[in-house]
Every structure is written in C-alpha cells, then in structure tokens.
Motif scaffolding. Structure first.
Motif, mmCIF file in Angstrom:
data_model
loop_
_atom_site.group_PDB
_atom_site.id
_atom_site.type_symbol
_atom_site.label_atom_id
_atom_site.label_comp_id
_atom_site.label_asym_id
_atom_site.label_seq_id
_atom_site.Cartn_x
_atom_site.Cartn_y
_atom_site.Cartn_z
ATOM 1 N N PRO A 174 1.099 -44.478 24.697
ATOM 2 C CA PRO A 174 0.099 -45.445 24.242
ATOM 3 C C PRO A 174 0.690 -46.787 23.852
ATOM 4 N N LEU A 175 1.925 -46.787 23.365
ATOM 5 C CA LEU A 175 2.664 -48.000 23.051
ATOM 6 C C LEU A 175 4.109 -47.778 23.494
ATOM 7 N N PRO A 176 4.847 -48.826 23.793
ATOM 8 C CA PRO A 176 6.225 -48.637 24.268
ATOM 9 C C PRO A 176 7.032 -47.770 23.305
ATOM 10 N N GLY A 177 7.610 -46.702 23.839
ATOM 11 C CA GLY A 177 8.462 -45.837 23.041
ATOM 12 C C GLY A 177 7.737 -44.821 22.193
ATOM 13 N N ILE A 178 6.409 -44.716 22.323
ATOM 14 C CA ILE A 178 5.620 -43.729 21.588
ATOM 15 C C ILE A 178 4.904 -42.856 22.613
ATOM 16 N N PHE A 179 5.073 -41.546 22.507
ATOM 17 C CA PHE A 179 4.527 -40.626 23.504
ATOM 18 C C PHE A 179 3.610 -39.604 22.829
ATOM 19 N N ALA A 180 2.433 -39.412 23.411
ATOM 20 C CA ALA A 180 1.469 -38.434 22.914
ATOM 21 C C ALA A 180 1.871 -37.036 23.368
ATOM 22 N N TYR A 228 2.923 -37.322 17.885
ATOM 23 C CA TYR A 228 3.437 -38.512 18.558
ATOM 24 C C TYR A 228 4.953 -38.556 18.419
ATOM 25 N N GLU A 229 5.627 -38.581 19.563
ATOM 26 C CA GLU A 229 7.082 -38.644 19.589
ATOM 27 C C GLU A 229 7.508 -40.101 19.722
ATOM 28 N N ILE A 230 8.401 -40.521 18.850
ATOM 29 C CA ILE A 230 8.847 -41.909 18.793
ATOM 30 C C ILE A 230 10.300 -41.972 19.232
ATOM 31 N N ALA A 231 10.562 -42.715 20.284
ATOM 32 C CA ALA A 231 11.915 -42.833 20.815
ATOM 33 C C ALA A 231 12.769 -43.675 19.882
ATOM 34 N N GLY A 232 14.068 -43.406 19.896
ATOM 35 C CA GLY A 232 14.993 -44.174 19.083
ATOM 36 C C GLY A 232 16.345 -43.516 19.092
ATOM 37 N N PRO A 233 17.336 -44.104 18.409
ATOM 38 C CA PRO A 233 18.652 -43.480 18.333
ATOM 39 C C PRO A 233 18.579 -42.034 17.845
ATOM 40 N N THR A 234 17.726 -41.804 16.866
ATOM 41 C CA THR A 234 17.354 -40.451 16.452
ATOM 42 C C THR A 234 15.848 -40.357 16.613
ATOM 43 N N PRO A 235 15.344 -39.686 17.641
ATOM 44 C CA PRO A 235 13.896 -39.630 17.836
ATOM 45 C C PRO A 235 13.187 -38.988 16.638
ATOM 46 N N ALA A 236 11.947 -39.345 16.471
ATOM 47 C CA ALA A 236 11.134 -38.812 15.379
ATOM 48 C C ALA A 236 9.804 -38.350 15.937
ATOM 49 N N MET A 237 9.173 -37.426 15.242
ATOM 50 C CA MET A 237 7.862 -36.947 15.659
ATOM 51 C C MET A 237 6.899 -36.993 14.485
ATOM 52 N N VAL A 238 5.784 -37.688 14.679
ATOM 53 C CA VAL A 238 4.688 -37.698 13.718
ATOM 54 C C VAL A 238 3.850 -36.461 14.004
ATOM 55 N N LEU A 239 3.827 -35.531 13.062
ATOM 56 C CA LEU A 239 3.286 -34.196 13.319
ATOM 57 C C LEU A 239 1.784 -34.081 13.137
ATOM 58 N N GLY A 240 1.176 -34.935 12.309
ATOM 59 C CA GLY A 240 -0.201 -34.636 11.933
ATOM 60 C C GLY A 240 -0.239 -33.302 11.222
ATOM 61 N N ASP A 241 -1.120 -32.398 11.673
ATOM 62 C CA ASP A 241 -1.274 -31.092 11.022
ATOM 63 C C ASP A 241 -0.856 -29.926 11.908
#
Length: 303
Positions: A202-208, A221-234
């Motif tokens: 949906p946005l550069p470097g953010i994957f649903a 939502y998975e966020i790309a980066g040197p250490t990737p992160a994931m926004v989990l919701g519930d």
C-alpha cells in the motif's frame, strides 16, 4: 535502534486548568533506517476475563495466570496505535476506539498532541481490521472523517465482511453492535477507501499480510528495513496465552480454529526471522520480539 521514553503531556483542557490531572503517556520508538515508528496510547480496554480466557484448559491456565499475575475478574489490555513517519508520509495503523466504545479508551488525539501532531498531519490510515477498538475512532462528532487529509485503506475481505448486511445476523448477539458500528463508519468513506489484498504494497516498503481468524480479513503489515518489523493488530492479541499456547482457542477470535492456526504459524516465523513486532494489545507500548519457550513462545519487550 529501539528506545523507550516516558513523558508527561496535557490535553487542551488540562492546559486551561493547571490543577487538573495530567495524563502520563508511554511511547515506544522503533527506528528502521530513515523510518521512525512510535506507538501511541489510545487508553485501554476493560474486558471480562472469559472474553479471552474462557474455555481454556483450567489446570495449565492457572499456571499461566500465576506467572503473569492475571486477575480473576477482568483484564485491562492496553491499546497501542502505531504511528509511522518516513519523512514524506505520516501513517497511522488503526485509529483507536473514539468516544463511543469504552470510556477508558479513545485517547488517540491526546497522544497525537503529545507528539506535536494534529489529525490534519496524518497522510494515510491503514486498518488491520474492523473491531471497535481499531476502527471506531474513524469519524469526528459530525460523522466526518477525523483524519481529513488521509487516504484510508483496509483489506478487501475485511471490508466485504463488515459491509455485508448479513454479518449483523450471523456474527452473534454479543458482537451485533460491532457489525453495525463498522458498517456505518466504513460506509462514510467507502467511495474513497482503497481496498487491499494479501501481499499488496500500500505504501513503499509496507506490505499487507493476510492473517485471518480474529476477523475474516484481518491484515498485519510488514515494514521493510534493516530490521523488518510487523504491525500485528490482533492476530497475536496478548502477551500471555497467545504466546505460551497459541494453539488454544480464544473467545476473542471470531473463527477460533483459524485464528489459532494463523497465530501459531506467524509466531514460528517471527521467532525464526527475528523481526521486531508491534502489538496493539501487548504491554509496554507493544514493541518487542518473539522468542521460543518450552511449550510455545514468549514476548520479549524491548527496553
């Protein structure tokens, strides 16, 4: 780099009345290259214990209750809204409860003010799912979008579910108000809403990432980066039984069996990959990592 900071802030009403109580906000910050992620408190929920723990194996559950100091009557999980800023975009993942769900929640605008941000500064809102504590903060007192300059996005399957008139008849009496509230709010922005599918960017470097079970079309939502992160919701909804026994069915999930399958597979992947995680209902601002434990996993809070 992971840091945590605590700071005192005051709402406009508090500033006008210096003797009024001030709110202590705890914000956790995660830096991924040029991207900064903050978690903002929307307050907390107040839930009957059985809403999450009901029906779980009692003997083993008692051990977990004791280790985590869980009360016997009610749980008060925090609500952590994720804010991402990359120098161009100011992105919220979910919008909290707003004023119409529980009085202990709906504090997001105060948290934004603590960061010297206004609702007009938000450029994008990405929803994980349509439950009240994630969606009901969408509209203002005039039933207009609270974030007027933001593009709003939600999963296609999630949108279809909550806007289907049959959902109110099949979701169960206890959640009937969830269906009505989600349908009304999504209806206001339906014409401008961007609908997402699994794997979309949906946005550069953010994957649903489709993570169903808690709701039919739940997205992380998975966020790309040197250490990737994931926004989990519930999809991983607490720091105790969801980690220690992800295979157990939870009453908080709409499809209990599917949610347990999703949760178990996701925790296994996160433990292997070493991603940072950001959990809506996890303690200490919600930022941490997953580690394997004896029978399951553990949440390691970043400090």
């Amino acid at each position: 780099m992971l840091t945590r900071r605590h700071f005192l802030t005051a709402s406009a009403a508090t500033l006008a009345a210096p003797l009024a109580p001030r709110r202590l906000w705890a914000a956790s910050t995660l830096t991924l290259g040029e991207t900064r992620i903050d978690t903002l408190s929307d307050g907390n929920l107040v839930l009957p214990v059985d809403f999450i723990l009901g029906g779980m194996p009692e003997a083993e559950l008692q051990d977990i209750r004791a280790r985590y100091g869980l009360p016997s009557d009610q749980l008060t999980p925090p609500c952590n809204v994720t804010l991402l800023r990359d120098g161009t975009n100011t992105v919220l993942f979910d919008v909290g409860s707003g004023p119409d769900f529980q009085p202990s929640a709906g504090k997001l605008t105060e948290a934004l003010a603590a960061m010297d941000l206004t609702v007009e500064d938000v450029t994008h809102v990405l929803f994980t799912h349509g439950h009240p504590d994630h969606l009901w903060g969408l509209l203002d007192d005039f039933d207009e979008p609270l974030f007027p300059n933001a593009q709003h996005m939600i999963g296609q399957a999630e949108f279809d579910y909550w806007t289907d008139p049959e959902t109110a008849n099949t979701i169960g009496e206890a959640r009937a108000t969830f269906a009505a509230g989600a349908s009304r709010r999504l209806g206001v922005i339906a014409d401008s809403l961007r609908l997402l599918i699994d794997g979309e960017e949906p946005l550069p470097g953010i994957f649903a990432r489709l993570t169903p079970g808690h709701t039919p079309g739940h997205l992380a939502y998975e966020i790309a980066g040197p250490t990737p992160a994931m926004v989990l919701g519930d999809c991983i909804g607490n720091h105790h039984v969801a980690f220690e026994r992800p295979d157990w069915a939870s009453n908080s999930d709409q499809d209990k069996a599917l949610a347990a399958t999703t949760r178990t597979a996701l925790l296994d992947r996160l433990a292997v990959d070493g991603h940072a995680i950001i959990g809506f209902h996890l303690p200490g601002g919600g930022i941490g990592r997953v580690e394997r434990a004896d029978k399951g996993y553990r949440f390691v809070e970043e400090t």
